[in-house]
Design a protein around this motif. Structure first.
Motif, PDB file in Angstrom:
ATOM      1  N   GLY A  41       0.832  -1.195   0.000  1.00  0.00           N
ATOM      2  CA  GLY A  41       0.000   0.000   0.000  1.00  0.00           C
ATOM      3  C   GLY A  41       0.869   1.247   0.000  1.00  0.00           C
ATOM      4  O   GLY A  41       1.892   1.308   0.689  1.00  0.00           O
ATOM      5  N   ILE A  42       0.488   2.238  -0.769  1.00  0.00           N
ATOM      6  CA  ILE A  42       1.279   3.467  -0.880  1.00  0.00           C
ATOM      7  C   ILE A  42       0.358   4.681  -0.781  1.00  0.00           C
ATOM      8  O   ILE A  42      -0.744   4.687  -1.300  1.00  0.00           O
ATOM      9  CB  ILE A  42       2.070   3.526  -2.211  1.00  0.00           C
ATOM     10  CG1 ILE A  42       1.165   3.138  -3.390  1.00  0.00           C
ATOM     11  CG2 ILE A  42       3.303   2.650  -2.166  1.00  0.00           C
ATOM     12  CD1 ILE A  42       1.838   3.213  -4.747  1.00  0.00           C
ATOM     13  N   VAL A  43       0.829   5.704  -0.076  1.00  0.00           N
ATOM     14  CA  VAL A  43       0.103   6.960   0.026  1.00  0.00           C
ATOM     15  C   VAL A  43       1.088   8.097  -0.165  1.00  0.00           C
ATOM     16  O   VAL A  43       2.126   8.145   0.506  1.00  0.00           O
ATOM     17  CB  VAL A  43      -0.604   7.120   1.395  1.00  0.00           C
ATOM     18  CG1 VAL A  43      -1.268   8.496   1.488  1.00  0.00           C
ATOM     19  CG2 VAL A  43      -1.641   6.036   1.600  1.00  0.00           C
ATOM     20  N   LEU A  44       0.790   8.981  -1.084  1.00  0.00           N
ATOM     21  CA  LEU A  44       1.564  10.209  -1.263  1.00  0.00           C
ATOM     22  C   LEU A  44       0.899  11.262  -0.405  1.00  0.00           C
ATOM     23  O   LEU A  44      -0.267  11.611  -0.603  1.00  0.00           O
ATOM     24  CB  LEU A  44       1.572  10.626  -2.736  1.00  0.00           C
ATOM     25  CG  LEU A  44       2.712  11.534  -3.196  1.00  0.00           C
ATOM     26  CD1 LEU A  44       4.065  10.866  -2.962  1.00  0.00           C
ATOM     27  CD2 LEU A  44       2.552  11.881  -4.664  1.00  0.00           C
ATOM     28  N   VAL A  45       1.645  11.761   0.591  1.00  0.00           N
ATOM     29  CA  VAL A  45       1.102  12.656   1.606  1.00  0.00           C
ATOM     30  C   VAL A  45       0.945  14.065   1.037  1.00  0.00           C
ATOM     31  O   VAL A  45       1.782  14.515   0.252  1.00  0.00           O
ATOM     32  CB  VAL A  45       2.032  12.673   2.837  1.00  0.00           C
ATOM     33  CG1 VAL A  45       1.547  13.638   3.895  1.00  0.00           C
ATOM     34  CG2 VAL A  45       2.141  11.258   3.405  1.00  0.00           C
ATOM     35  N   PRO A  46      -0.111  14.786   1.430  1.00  0.00           N
ATOM     36  CA  PRO A  46      -0.249  16.168   0.971  1.00  0.00           C
ATOM     37  C   PRO A  46       0.971  16.994   1.329  1.00  0.00           C
ATOM     38  O   PRO A  46       1.534  16.849   2.420  1.00  0.00           O
ATOM     39  CB  PRO A  46      -1.486  16.672   1.738  1.00  0.00           C
ATOM     40  CG  PRO A  46      -2.243  15.460   2.083  1.00  0.00           C
ATOM     41  CD  PRO A  46      -1.233  14.367   2.285  1.00  0.00           C
ATOM     42  N   ARG A  47       1.380  17.848   0.414  1.00  0.00           N
ATOM     43  CA  ARG A  47       2.504  18.733   0.683  1.00  0.00           C
ATOM     44  C   ARG A  47       2.030  19.861   1.597  1.00  0.00           C
ATOM     45  O   ARG A  47       1.197  20.671   1.221  1.00  0.00           O
ATOM     46  CB  ARG A  47       3.039  19.324  -0.619  1.00  0.00           C
ATOM     47  CG  ARG A  47       3.771  18.313  -1.490  1.00  0.00           C
ATOM     48  CD  ARG A  47       4.275  18.997  -2.732  1.00  0.00           C
ATOM     49  NE  ARG A  47       4.966  18.062  -3.605  1.00  0.00           N
ATOM     50  CZ  ARG A  47       4.849  18.055  -4.920  1.00  0.00           C
ATOM     51  NH1 ARG A  47       4.072  18.928  -5.515  1.00  0.00           N
ATOM     52  NH2 ARG A  47       5.505  17.185  -5.655  1.00  0.00           N
TER      53      ARG A  47
END
Length: 344
Positions: free
Chosen positions: A125-131
């Motif tokens: 599972g992968i999540v790109l975190v909000p900048r």
């Protein structure tokens, strides 16, 4: 590339059975297996002829001379885009995903979401975190050696981060303290971008009480943080161990390559970042993206949105090209919609 309408009904039925059988078992599917599925009213010999035609179209491949067929990456793309029928998430799966977003700090909730998505999909599972730009509270410069110092930023949220920065060799010690005091007093409560604008205005209007050396230090300190914050992708990966399954024993090099790719998060984060511009799901299959040309992996990713409707991050999974797309695609889509509600 061949489109679904170009295939006759018989070819479509055989192709769909081969792909679904392969995705379920991981093994090439033979004509006798398809003939036992029922519903085709074709002999194994007729099915073999259809499979041969599909192979010549580049949609199927035979890993061994006497084996059955498996879909090529081109075939998988055709199946995913034009023939796949997605499943519906169970109430338990929906509850498991939604249950990870009810309490706690944002990054912790995103990490938990990535973990549950990994468990449900049997992928990573992968999540790109909000900048999120840090808000300045306190700044310090600690001398290391001639021409080098550590820039310390304390955020309003209590976070502390350090960066080594290069300095002119003739910077006097008092300039370090002067610059740090100025930044803490005058730039506190501002984001990095706001602090840069404020400093530029102060200098342009001649209101800055800093001398030239301290002004240069403040500018350098803001620059090193601003550049780092804009370039650094923040990505959470959970469940990479799911990528090592019993079927991988005969293909350890592919698994090693994939784990190396996941370890180099920056490249994968850039790939996910390309999904920010998409309005819906993006599916990357194998060598369609050069990052996975060697490992033969697939990525299913969907953007999630903030309160103003802008895309703020991406969520998805990484797995082998032989993954259950029909089940995982709606799972990723529901997770993205859940995170969008979380951001509201």
């Amino acid at each position: 590339m061949t489109s679904v309408p170009e295939l006759g009904q018989r070819a479509r039925d055989v192709f769909r059975m081969v792909v679904e059988g392969y995705l379920e078992s991981g093994d090439p599917v033979g004509s006798r297996t398809i003939s036992r599925f029922g519903g085709l009213n074709l002999s194994p010999a007729s099915i073999r002829n259809v499979m041969q035609d599909l192979e010549e179209l580049g949609l199927l491949a035979a890993p061994h001379a006497s084996a059955g067929r498996m879909p090529t990456e081109t075939g998988l793309r055709l199946f995913v885009d034009g023939m796949m029928q997605t499943t519906t998430l169970s109430d338990e799966e929906r509850a498991a995903i939604e249950g990870q977003t009810r309490s706690g700090p944002l990054e912790e909730k995103l990490a938990q979401t990535s973990q549950i998505l990994s468990g449900l999909s049997a992928c990573a599972g992968i999540v790109l975190v909000p900048r999120v730009e840090p808000v300045l509270k306190q700044f310090a410069f600690l001398p290391l050696a001639p021409g080098r110092a550590v820039a310390v930023l304390v955020g309003a949220d209590g976070s502390v981060e350090n960066r080594v920065m290069e300095l002119p060799l003739d910077v006097p010690p008092h300039a370090l303290a002067e610059a740090a005091n100025y930044m803490s007093a005058m730039l506190g409560g501002l984001t990095l971008a706001q602090a840069q604008v404020h400093l530029d205005d102060e200098i342009a209007m001649g209101r800055s009480a800093l001398d030239a050396a301290a002004q240069d230090l403040v500018a350098r300190g803001l620059a090193v943080w601003s550049q780092d914050n804009s370039r650094r992708p923040v990505m959470i990966v959970r469940g990479a161990a799911n990528l090592i399954d019993p079927a991988a024993a005969a293909d350890l090099e592919r698994v090693r390559q994939l784990l190396d790719e996941i370890e180099g998060k920056e490249e994968i984060a850039r790939l996910l970042d390309s999904a920010r511009g998409a309005r819906a799901m993006k599916i990357f299959i194998g060598s369609e993206n050069k990052l996975f040309a060697l490992s033969g992996s697939s990525v299913i990713a969907a953007p999630y949105h903030g309160t103003d409707g802008r895309v703020v991050g991406v969520v998805g999974v990484i797995g082998p090209t032989r993954l259950n797309y029909a089940r995982v695609v709606p799972m990723v889509d529901f997770t993205a919609r859940t995170l969008t509600r979380l951001m509201a």
